[in-house]
Motif scaffolding. Structure first.
Motif, PDB file in Angstrom:
ATOM      1  N   ARG A 134      51.608  83.272 -24.284  1.00 52.45           N
ATOM      2  CA  ARG A 134      51.596  81.899 -24.795  1.00 52.45           C
ATOM      3  C   ARG A 134      53.104  81.409 -25.273  1.00 52.45           C
ATOM      4  O   ARG A 134      53.381  80.607 -25.656  1.00 52.45           O
ATOM      5  N   CYS A 135      54.023  82.436 -25.272  1.00 51.62           N
ATOM      6  CA  CYS A 135      55.210  82.349 -26.061  1.00 51.62           C
ATOM      7  C   CYS A 135      56.004  81.472 -25.200  1.00 51.62           C
ATOM      8  O   CYS A 135      56.184  81.526 -23.929  1.00 51.62           O
ATOM      9  N   CYS A 139      56.929  86.836 -34.282  1.00 52.66           N
ATOM     10  CA  CYS A 139      55.917  86.754 -33.242  1.00 52.66           C
ATOM     11  C   CYS A 139      56.317  88.087 -32.320  1.00 52.66           C
ATOM     12  O   CYS A 139      57.224  88.148 -31.802  1.00 52.66           O
ATOM     13  N   PRO A 140      55.118  88.810 -32.051  1.00 58.64           N
ATOM     14  CA  PRO A 140      55.106  89.797 -31.232  1.00 58.64           C
ATOM     15  C   PRO A 140      55.384  89.348 -29.499  1.00 58.64           C
ATOM     16  O   PRO A 140      55.509  90.357 -28.847  1.00 58.64           O
ATOM     17  N   THR A 141      55.040  88.234 -29.469  1.00 54.43           N
ATOM     18  CA  THR A 141      55.216  87.679 -28.049  1.00 54.43           C
ATOM     19  C   THR A 141      53.841  88.026 -27.285  1.00 54.43           C
ATOM     20  O   THR A 141      53.593  89.033 -27.462  1.00 54.43           O
ATOM     21  N   CYS A 142      53.564  87.056 -26.350  1.00 52.51           N
ATOM     22  CA  CYS A 142      52.555  87.242 -25.526  1.00 52.51           C
ATOM     23  C   CYS A 142      52.736  86.094 -24.363  1.00 52.51           C
ATOM     24  O   CYS A 142      53.658  85.574 -24.617  1.00 52.51           O
ATOM     25  N   ASN A 166      48.903  79.875 -32.565  1.00 47.76           N
ATOM     26  CA  ASN A 166      48.789  80.568 -33.594  1.00 47.76           C
ATOM     27  C   ASN A 166      49.925  80.824 -34.559  1.00 47.76           C
ATOM     28  O   ASN A 166      49.969  81.032 -35.803  1.00 47.76           O
ATOM     29  N   GLY A 167      51.101  80.448 -34.049  1.00 45.27           N
ATOM     30  CA  GLY A 167      52.295  80.158 -34.748  1.00 45.27           C
ATOM     31  C   GLY A 167      52.216  79.530 -36.147  1.00 45.27           C
ATOM     32  O   GLY A 167      52.554  79.913 -37.063  1.00 45.27           O
ATOM     33  N   MET A 180      57.971  82.119 -35.093  1.00 42.28           N
ATOM     34  CA  MET A 180      56.716  82.467 -34.256  1.00 42.28           C
ATOM     35  C   MET A 180      56.909  81.423 -32.810  1.00 42.28           C
ATOM     36  O   MET A 180      57.578  80.362 -32.770  1.00 42.28           O
ATOM     37  N   GLY A 181      56.154  81.946 -31.723  1.00 42.34           N
ATOM     38  CA  GLY A 181      56.694  81.762 -30.417  1.00 42.34           C
ATOM     39  C   GLY A 181      55.601  80.698 -29.769  1.00 42.34           C
ATOM     40  O   GLY A 181      56.040  80.291 -28.660  1.00 42.34           O
ATOM     41  N   CYS A 182      54.662  80.017 -30.580  1.00 39.47           N
ATOM     42  CA  CYS A 182      53.882  79.138 -29.841  1.00 39.47           C
ATOM     43  C   CYS A 182      53.098  78.208 -30.949  1.00 39.47           C
ATOM     44  O   CYS A 182      53.213  78.605 -31.986  1.00 39.47           O
TER      45      CYS A 182
HETATM   46  S1  SF4 Z   1      52.362  83.463 -32.124  1.00 40.78           S
HETATM   47 FE1  SF4 Z   1      51.553  82.723 -30.218  1.00 40.78          FE
HETATM   48  S2  SF4 Z   1      53.173  83.443 -28.846  1.00 40.78           S
HETATM   49 FE2  SF4 Z   1      53.283  84.485 -30.636  1.00 40.78          FE
HETATM   50  S3  SF4 Z   1      51.839  86.567 -30.123  1.00 40.78           S
HETATM   51 FE3  SF4 Z   1      50.833  85.040 -31.593  1.00 40.78          FE
HETATM   52  S4  SF4 Z   1      49.572  83.661 -29.719  1.00 40.78           S
HETATM   53 FE4  SF4 Z   1      51.341  84.849 -28.804  1.00 40.78          FE
END
Ligand code: SF4
Length: 147
Positions: free
Chosen positions: A58-59, A53-56, A91-92, A86-88
């Motif tokens: 939502r992470c 995950c590139p992080t955003c 979309n993870g 993945m961080g969320c």
């Molecule tokens: S996986 Fe979730 S937290 Fe990671 S960049 Fe995509 S939307 Fe953001």
């Protein structure tokens, strides 16, 4: 980036038998990046391929150290395995289910472990890293034993 752009064009055309990546870093990193470049071009197979995950906004976790640790813990593998971290939970799951094994962290201290496109466990977030690493090693070693 310069190495990838410069060398990638030549390698994709089948030109060259050796490569050298120069980094201002530990020389071990040069080997790792060269392998990554070859794998990205489909010129080298085997080992773990990481999607992270590139992080955003939502992470839900500190993704960068987790992704770095998972990559390091899988660096020794010979067998092919695709891993997603993945961080969320929004979309993870898409990326996590596209890999051989993946995790999607969620809010509330829990997350999902995916294998072969399906959710196999809902777990405490702090247990997910070990779970994805253990499963990736098991898959890679099984594939390596077959070759
Ligand atoms: S996986 Fe979730 S937290 Fe990671 S960049 Fe995509 S939307 Fe953001």
């Amino acid at each position: 980036m310069k190495s990838a752009a410069g060398l990638g064009i030549l390698l994709a055309d089948g030109i060259g038998d050796t490569i050298r990546i120069s980094l201002t870093a530990d020389p071990v990193e040069e080997v790792r990046v060269a392998r990554l470049l070859l794998k990205s071009l489909g010129l080298k197979f085997g080992g773990a391929t990481m999607t992270s995950c590139p992080t955003c906004g939502r992470c839900s976790v500190a993704m960068i150290p987790i992704a770095e640790r998972v990559e390091k813990r899988l660096a020794h593998l010979k067998g092919e395995v695709a891993v997603a971290v993945m961080g969320c939970e929004v979309n993870g799951p898409g990326e996590a289910s596209a890999a051989d094994v993946g995790v999607a962290y969620g809010h509330g201290g829990v997350g999902l472990l995916f294998k072969d496109g399906k959710i196999v466990r809902r777990m405490r977030a702090e247990d997910l890293e070990d779970a994805v690493v253990d499963e990736a090693i098991r898959i890679a070693e099984a594939r390596s034993a077959k070759t």
